[in-house]
Design a protein around this motif. Sequence first.
Motif: not given
Length: 405
Positions: A197-222
């Motif tokens: 899954p895509p990853v959202r990085l918080d540059v202020t803290t370094g925290e990274r979270r996977p962005v789940t809940g959207a099938d990569s074959e059906r949805w693309t992050p923009v």
Amino acid sequence: MSELRDMLGEVAEQAKVYDVTGRAVRVARRRRRAARLAPVAAAVAVVALGTVAVVGLRPDPPVGPAAVAVPAVDWLPDRLDVPASGPDPLPASGPVDRGVLVYADLRPGGPAPVLLTEDGRQYRLAEPVTSAQGYSHTRPTLSPDGRWLGEQRDGRYVLRDLTGTARHQLADGFSPVAWSPESRWLLLTDNLDENAPPVRLDVTTGERRPVTGADSERWTPVAVLPGGDAVFLGIPKEPTRRTNLELRLVDPAGDAEPTPVQLNLRWHLRPMESVGTERPRLSPDGRALLFSVVEVADPEQGMPGLDHGGELIRVDLTTNEVRRIALPYADRPGQPVPSPSRAAVRAWWTEPLGYLPEGVLLRLHTADGAGDALQVLDPATGVVGTVTELPARGPTVEFVWPRGS
């Protein structure tokens, strides 16, 4: 606000995105998020009521330059000069200055990308990483405020504070998708693992979270909104003109179901037109999306890009306004570029690079490369200003990425 919350719930029920089990808990969580998602909720309400304001297929004639100031971008130079010899490498640590842009040639064997900073200095970045087929699977990126530089270096993807000493590292293969307008979040994808899954990085803290809940074959992050929600765009199952768009908003930090948003743009497109495949651009306030519009005769033969002609369409998620934005014409020299599209028999084309507070940042491409430039377009008036003259086209400046792009 209560009516808006109720409408969100009704639309979600109609879209069948929520299970019955635990529904009350999820509804309560959605309501707590209503203030943060109010602009997007307005877009969902538009779908339910069908009240998108029609502005017409053509924008109003632009106001004359005598009445409206030509837009400018003060952090971009008047001209980009490429040094005769390669610049010094970027220091391994310590502050330098905020970045302005990166230019590069990412073909195999090409020189390393180059960073231009606000003080006019240029630095050589890491050598580009390419696949066995000769394609680069990543690229450098600068945050909208110019503070953060992301690049592939020493087998890692490194985010570095150009004004300090902070740095964050991700695994090899990560590539940037988009920054949030205020430079806090960076959305990335793993090009070496298509199932990750895509990853959202918080540059202020370094925290990274996977962005789940959207099938990569059906949805693309923009995009990623100022509040941290990732925006996904639906991928058509079959080749077709794209007139009705589906969006999903996913909060990586919560357990709520994705928020569905549907945009019906059919009445804003001509019979042979479609929303293009270029990634939509998010406005600086996070309230509007800018899509490309192209003419396509046969979707099964592929979707043309803006280099074959086209315009922009702006969807405001707070006022529900949809309006066309004509791309500027140019009087630059050059011979027409051969193209299967009638609209592209011309000596130039423009490529959207970013959506800045000053306007839409464009790169003007000319057939012979001698008149390339960075321009800014005021979407409200259509007035265009040339910001940066680029050197005669060559491999070194084949790609130009201003900050935030």
